[in-house]
Design a protein around this motif. Sequence first.
Motif, PDB file in Angstrom:
ATOM      1  N   ASN A  54       0.843  -1.272  -0.017  1.00 26.00           N
ATOM      2  CA  ASN A  54       0.059   0.112  -0.034  1.00 26.00           C
ATOM      3  C   ASN A  54       0.634   1.318   0.080  1.00 26.00           C
ATOM      4  OD1 ASN A  54      -2.377  -1.511   0.213  1.00 26.00           O
ATOM      5  ND2 ASN A  54      -2.052  -1.861   2.220  1.00 26.00           N
ATOM      6  N   TRP A 111      -0.781  -7.856   8.419  1.00 29.39           N
ATOM      7  CA  TRP A 111      -1.917  -8.329   7.330  1.00 29.39           C
ATOM      8  C   TRP A 111      -1.479  -9.551   6.696  1.00 29.39           C
ATOM      9  CZ3 TRP A 111      -5.677  -4.579   8.164  1.00 29.39           C
ATOM     10  CH2 TRP A 111      -5.514  -3.154   8.798  1.00 29.39           C
ATOM     11  N   SER A 167     -11.231 -10.141   1.346  1.00 26.61           N
ATOM     12  CA  SER A 167     -11.378  -8.961   2.144  1.00 26.61           C
ATOM     13  C   SER A 167     -11.217  -7.592   1.237  1.00 26.61           C
ATOM     14  CB  SER A 167     -10.365  -8.625   2.926  1.00 26.61           C
ATOM     15  OG  SER A 167     -10.003  -7.349   3.291  1.00 26.61           O
ATOM     16  N   GLU A 168     -12.231  -6.746   1.408  1.00 24.95           N
ATOM     17  CA  GLU A 168     -12.459  -5.466   0.717  1.00 24.95           C
ATOM     18  C   GLU A 168     -11.023  -4.834   0.268  1.00 24.95           C
ATOM     19  OE1 GLU A 168     -14.421  -1.278   1.371  1.00 24.95           O
ATOM     20  OE2 GLU A 168     -15.226  -3.032   2.524  1.00 24.95           O
ATOM     21  N   THR A 169     -10.152  -4.792   1.133  1.00 24.01           N
ATOM     22  CA  THR A 169      -9.012  -4.077   0.900  1.00 24.01           C
ATOM     23  C   THR A 169      -7.844  -5.126   0.302  1.00 24.01           C
ATOM     24  OG1 THR A 169      -8.107  -4.615   3.179  1.00 24.01           O
ATOM     25  CG2 THR A 169      -9.079  -2.564   3.224  1.00 24.01           C
ATOM     26  N   TYR A 199      -6.485  -7.364   1.899  1.00 22.04           N
ATOM     27  CA  TYR A 199      -5.560  -7.915   3.365  1.00 22.04           C
ATOM     28  C   TYR A 199      -6.697  -8.141   4.561  1.00 22.04           C
ATOM     29  CZ  TYR A 199      -1.194  -7.604   0.654  1.00 22.04           C
ATOM     30  OH  TYR A 199      -0.340  -7.592  -0.286  1.00 22.04           O
ATOM     31  N   SER A 200      -6.405  -9.088   5.200  1.00 19.50           N
ATOM     32  CA  SER A 200      -7.143  -9.297   6.585  1.00 19.50           C
ATOM     33  C   SER A 200      -6.171  -9.109   7.702  1.00 19.50           C
ATOM     34  CB  SER A 200      -7.973 -10.605   6.544  1.00 19.50           C
ATOM     35  OG  SER A 200      -7.170 -11.571   6.433  1.00 19.50           O
ATOM     36  N   ARG A 202      -5.446   8.737   7.353  1.00 17.02           N
ATOM     37  CA  ARG A 202      -5.058   7.475   7.078  1.00 17.02           C
ATOM     38  C   ARG A 202      -4.750   6.478   8.032  1.00 17.02           C
ATOM     39  NH1 ARG A 202      -0.216   8.294   3.856  1.00 17.02           N
ATOM     40  NH2 ARG A 202      -1.110   7.109   2.076  1.00 17.02           N
ATOM     41  N   ARG A 211      -8.155   4.740   9.116  1.00 16.80           N
ATOM     42  CA  ARG A 211      -8.337   3.624   8.278  1.00 16.80           C
ATOM     43  C   ARG A 211      -7.709   2.364   8.697  1.00 16.80           C
ATOM     44  NH1 ARG A 211      -7.597   7.103   3.881  1.00 16.80           N
ATOM     45  NH2 ARG A 211      -5.813   5.909   3.206  1.00 16.80           N
ATOM     46  N   TYR A 212      -6.401   2.537   9.227  1.00 13.06           N
ATOM     47  CA  TYR A 212      -5.701   1.257   9.698  1.00 13.06           C
ATOM     48  C   TYR A 212      -6.455   0.636  10.916  1.00 13.06           C
ATOM     49  CZ  TYR A 212      -2.182   1.153   6.209  1.00 13.06           C
ATOM     50  OH  TYR A 212      -1.435   1.330   4.992  1.00 13.06           O
ATOM     51  N   VAL A 249      -9.944  -1.480  10.972  1.00  7.20           N
ATOM     52  CA  VAL A 249      -9.777  -3.000  10.911  1.00  7.20           C
ATOM     53  C   VAL A 249      -9.503  -3.648  11.793  1.00  7.20           C
ATOM     54  CG1 VAL A 249      -9.073  -4.602   9.152  1.00  7.20           C
ATOM     55  CG2 VAL A 249      -9.110  -1.959   8.431  1.00  7.20           C
TER      56      VAL A 249
END
Length: 710
Positions: A333, A414, A420-422, A424-425, A483, A486-487, A490
Amino acid sequence: MEPLLVDIIHFYPGENAQPHNTKRFEAVNIDPPTDITTTIVRRGQPFNGVLRFNRPYDESDDTVQLVFSLGDKPQMDTQGSIFLKRDAVPDKYSWSAKILDVGDQDNTISFEISTPVNLPVGSWAVRVVTRLKSSPAREVYDFDQDLYILFNPWNPDDQTYMEDTNLLQEYVLNDIGKVWVGPIKTTRGKPWFYGQFDAVVLPAVMFMLDRAEMPFHHRGDPVKVARVISRIVNSNDDGGVLVGRWDGQYEDGTAPSEWTGSVDILAQFLEFQQEVPYGQCWVFAGVVTTVCRALGIPSRVVSNLVSAHDANSSLTVDKYYTETMEELDFDPNNPKGADSIWNYHVWNDVWMARPDLPPGYGGWQAVDATPQETSSGMFQCGPAPLEAIKQGVIGLNYDVEFMLASVNADLMRWRKDPESETGYSMVDTNNYHIGRMILTKKPFVFDPNGDEDRQDIIGEYKHNEGTASERMALMNGVRYSERAKRYYAVAANLTNDITFKLRDIDTVPIGKEFRVVVDIDNNSEEGRNIKAALTATSVFYNGVRAESVKKIEGKIFVGPSKHEEISILVKPDDYLPKLVEYCNMKISAMAIVDETKQSWADDDDFQVLKPNINIKFNEDLIIGQAATAVLSFVNPLDRPLTGCEFRLTSSGIAGRTLRLAASEAGPSQLLSVELPVQPNKIGKINFVATFKSAELKDIDGAASVEVFEG
């Protein structure tokens, strides 16, 4: 009447140095006294001088003007123009010159100069202008010696003032210290000789500030000065002092581990007027403290054990793994670069008021000269108030966000996950990993052979881990960063019915074997199939992997409510050829459960330990008399040491730094050398030694010894 001509002007360097706390500068104590003397005083505090003329001074007919200037184009802030007066009244924000005594017999005037407490620091030029009141003709005399005016942390009106002035004995006047290096379990204090009073240091500092093109009128503000120092001690932007290097290739310069102090570095920088190879974080930090203490800014070296380098301002350190839990060495990312975790990282705290910020943010400020990320387009960092770092107030100048992450980021792992949407889970999040201890040298104590002088100041940087205040400070920072939000969004709770534990390795003496063990407990009623991998890698201290030493991968079945363990044995022959400088090792373990897709990863750092150099003297040390220093240690390896060299540094001996090549040392053999030294200072002097060979580097030792009168 003939014009008044200046025969001599003299500023009593030795006498003024006493009340100004500048007595220890070598340039003030040139022995025997020569014509060239250097006056070193502090701003906002009066100092004395004397003028001698060609005839007696006549108050009714003569005017005497002193013009002080800084830099080649003096402006209002960098010039002081004052007439000598009997009734001059000192004012803390202006210049004045008061006549103390007029000697009719010897044509002299003695006077007292007062300087503004916010004066720019540096080497000031002095000019004397005389004229008769009855004539416009002026006579000009230029003083041809150095007059340094420095910050004055003893003065309550100075921005660098430290209320507990006793502490200035440590943070301004102490010329030796310790820097804590190494991973958390084996960290040790490495002696460092600051040497801020050496004759070469102030000229080198002036050259640095000029090289950084720092405007002279900014040099009175310690906030601006400290920020410039954090930039010019590294060479990344503007041909600064030290080239940083972390890859073990130092043949064309000096390896960072070989330096014993700052003076040799600054002397080399001044002599050749180009950057010096090579430095790493504690070398940068050692030089910063030398420069700050020389200028009068209180400073200490600070080591953060397990330090985060947050490359993308997320206030997290993110590690990424493939679907099968292989660690990726990049951040998918962030194309600029991956986050990293340094075993330890060293920077500085400097002390000052912060009139540029809201009240409450004065005191210790973090500055970091190691080039990591740019700030305002240049490799500089700080000054960041410790109070702002502790409370997570990231909007304040300078670089609070980067420093907050360094000491308090959460570690998040991760795993690639197509569902997963991104993409990464989350595997797990660890709130406790980063910033375990923040160490500095305890004031007034120096322990050459142990750690009695270690002080943990973590409470000044963050609240206790896991407390509501600590979480709130970090979340305070997160709140201001889109930013980071967002992290953290999750980081949901994951259900895990297997517990994994990587056993810590505390210490491994060099040349001995060690074992990496993971304990696995199945807390469920069903058997579980687990894929696991264990690796041992040599790493540079900044977290960059060097070479894989040993790795195993395999499957293991763990029955319901059962305990199993997996392990690998690493032998000296596995790791010795692959060790890099400072002998840091990382053990990593990863696992994934087939049935539930639960994944886990952990790692641990430790250091393979090396011996210390023992420094002994076979006789009492007498000033001016040759003596012998005996340096020794036992070769811990089962192979000979070749290409051996010792280096010994002390400010109290002729020559300051001595080097000596030593013959080959056999396996487990005592390696001992004798070095002739000649003490040139009475009282306690400190020695710092380092050793290198082809097979073994970064060995050091220290000693404090008393020197007696003959």
